[in-house]
Design a protein around this motif. Structure first.
Motif, short mmCIF file in Angstrom:
data_model
loop_
_atom_site.label_atom_id
_atom_site.label_comp_id
_atom_site.label_asym_id
_atom_site.label_seq_id
_atom_site.Cartn_x
_atom_site.Cartn_y
_atom_site.Cartn_z
N GLY A 179 0.81 -1.21 0.00
CA GLY A 179 0.00 0.00 0.00
C GLY A 179 0.85 1.26 0.00
N ALA A 180 1.87 1.29 0.85
CA ALA A 180 2.74 2.46 0.90
C ALA A 180 3.57 2.57 -0.36
N GLY A 181 3.93 1.43 -0.96
CA GLY A 181 4.68 1.49 -2.21
C GLY A 181 3.90 2.17 -3.32
N VAL A 182 2.58 1.94 -3.34
CA VAL A 182 1.73 2.58 -4.35
C VAL A 182 1.48 4.05 -4.00
N LEU A 183 1.08 4.31 -2.77
CA LEU A 183 0.69 5.67 -2.40
C LEU A 183 1.88 6.63 -2.33
N SER A 184 3.06 6.14 -1.99
CA SER A 184 4.22 7.02 -1.82
C SER A 184 4.90 7.39 -3.12
N THR A 185 4.43 6.89 -4.26
CA THR A 185 5.03 7.08 -5.59
C THR A 185 6.30 6.28 -5.80
#
Length: 363
Positions: free
Chosen positions: A302-308
């Motif tokens: 999730g953080a990999g996607v949201l953080s760019t």
């Protein structure tokens, strides 16, 4: 971010790191989503911010809960909570606290007065941000320096949005410089998680903020201090998970979040993933290993996607068949994995930490 922190946890340390993590994710998500339609503009940014705020309210209890400036649920107000943290300080602790505040103020003053002039800042940290604003997207573009499209850019986002909204380099430098006071608070909370006393924890904070390498990295747009901040958060969730704190699933989730966030600032923390898997395997907790791994994977992805983070990784993989970019760049940025290199770093490690002065070499 404050609402999410209050909604998910009750302890001040947990709330602080959730606030930091969700703030980093929020800036990355706004940047990535607005870039999809080439709407990385002041209006596009504010629209995305309003939409995220509107989505946050019902997910965190609606308007019936206190606002972000109100009291913390189940405890004193935020100001009172901060005051009670330092009421029992010894004389040495008070002296250390004053020294820490002095160092942080000097760093922010330097950041406000010193224009961007470092080589890396001009070559790709600051100039990359101007390319983003020019093209209204963070997706790859034509550039004078290929590294601007290859390496993760999590820290530069905190120079992007103040410059985007205010067109002021000073505002961008000041907000970028907030990484050092945020890391100082994070260092204190991490050392307290190790059950150190207030005075010892403050001494650890002073060591961090006054280390020459940190002081030099706190000027300009170097990503190192943002890397320190994200790695301190990673360490906090690992320590509290191994300490058997409550809600292990939440801790595993944010352990994954900060693993992605730290890699989004600098790519080398990806080397920590095998160690994090061992922590998940051995940490004492009521939840099973499978549940811990699922929570960690959810936070990481999730953080990999949201953080760019996925933007440069996907671009490099599609165009160069390697997440680190073409071979010419990898020869510069990727460390060798030969036994000789490992041996050299091992024997240099202690002297490197001492930060001995550099002596000029003869011709």
């Amino acid at each position: 971010s404050l609402r999410w922190a209050r909604h998910l946890c009750d302890t001040p340390a947990d709330r602080y790191w959730i606030f930091v993590g969700t703030a980093l994710l929020q800036v990355g998500a706004i940047t990535g989503l607005s870039s999809l339609a080439h709407q990385l503009t002041p209006a596009g940014w504010l629209v995305m911010q309003v939409l995220m705020a509107a989505a946050t309210v019902p997910l965190t209890g609606g308007w019936r809960r206190s606002g972000v400036a109100g009291p913390l649920p189940g405890g004193p107000g935020l100001r009172a909570a901060l005051v009670t943290r330092f009421t029992g300080l010894t004389a040495w602790g008070l002296l250390l606290l004053c020294a820490i505040v002095g160092v942080l103020l000097l760093a922010l003053v330097r950041q406000a007065l010193e224009p961007i002039y470092h080589f890396d800042d001009r070559m790709y940290h600051a100039s990359r941000v101007l390319y983003w604003i020019q093209h209204a997207t963070v997706f790859p573009f034509e550039t004078h320096n290929i590294r601007q499209n290859l390496v993760p850019f999590g820290s530069e986002l905190f120079f992007l949005w103040p410059v985007l909204l205010t067109k002021s380099e000073v505002a961008g430098r000041l907000l970028f410089g907030l990484a050092l006071p945020l890391a100082a608070i994070g260092q204190y909370l991490l050392l307290r998680a190790f059950r150190l006393g207030q005075t010892a924890a403050l001494a650890g904070v002073l060591i961090l903020v006054s280390t020459p390498l940190i002081v030099s990295s706190a000027s300009g747009l170097k990503p190192e201090v943002w890397s320190v901040l994200s790695l301190l958060g990673l360490a906090y969730w690992a320590v509290t998970l191994c300490d058997g704190a409550d809600r292990p699933g939440l801790r595993c989730f944010f352990l994954g979040v900060f693993a992605a966030l730290s890699t989004n600032v600098r790519s080398f923390p990806a080397a920590l993933l095998p160690g994090l898997l061992l922590i998940l395997w051995w940490a004492p907790a009521a939840a099973g290993v499978g549940a811990r791994l699922r929570a960690f994977s959810a936070g990481l992805l999730g953080a990999g996607v949201l953080s760019t983070l996925l933007i440069p990784l996907a671009f490099n993989t599609v165009h160069y068949l390697h997440p680190m970019g073409p071979p010419e760049v990898r020869r510069v940025v990727q460390a060798e994995t030969t036994p000789q290199v490992a041996y050299t770093h091992a024997i240099r490690f202690v002297s490197l930490l001492l930060e001995l002065p550099h002596a000029p070499l003869s011709p």
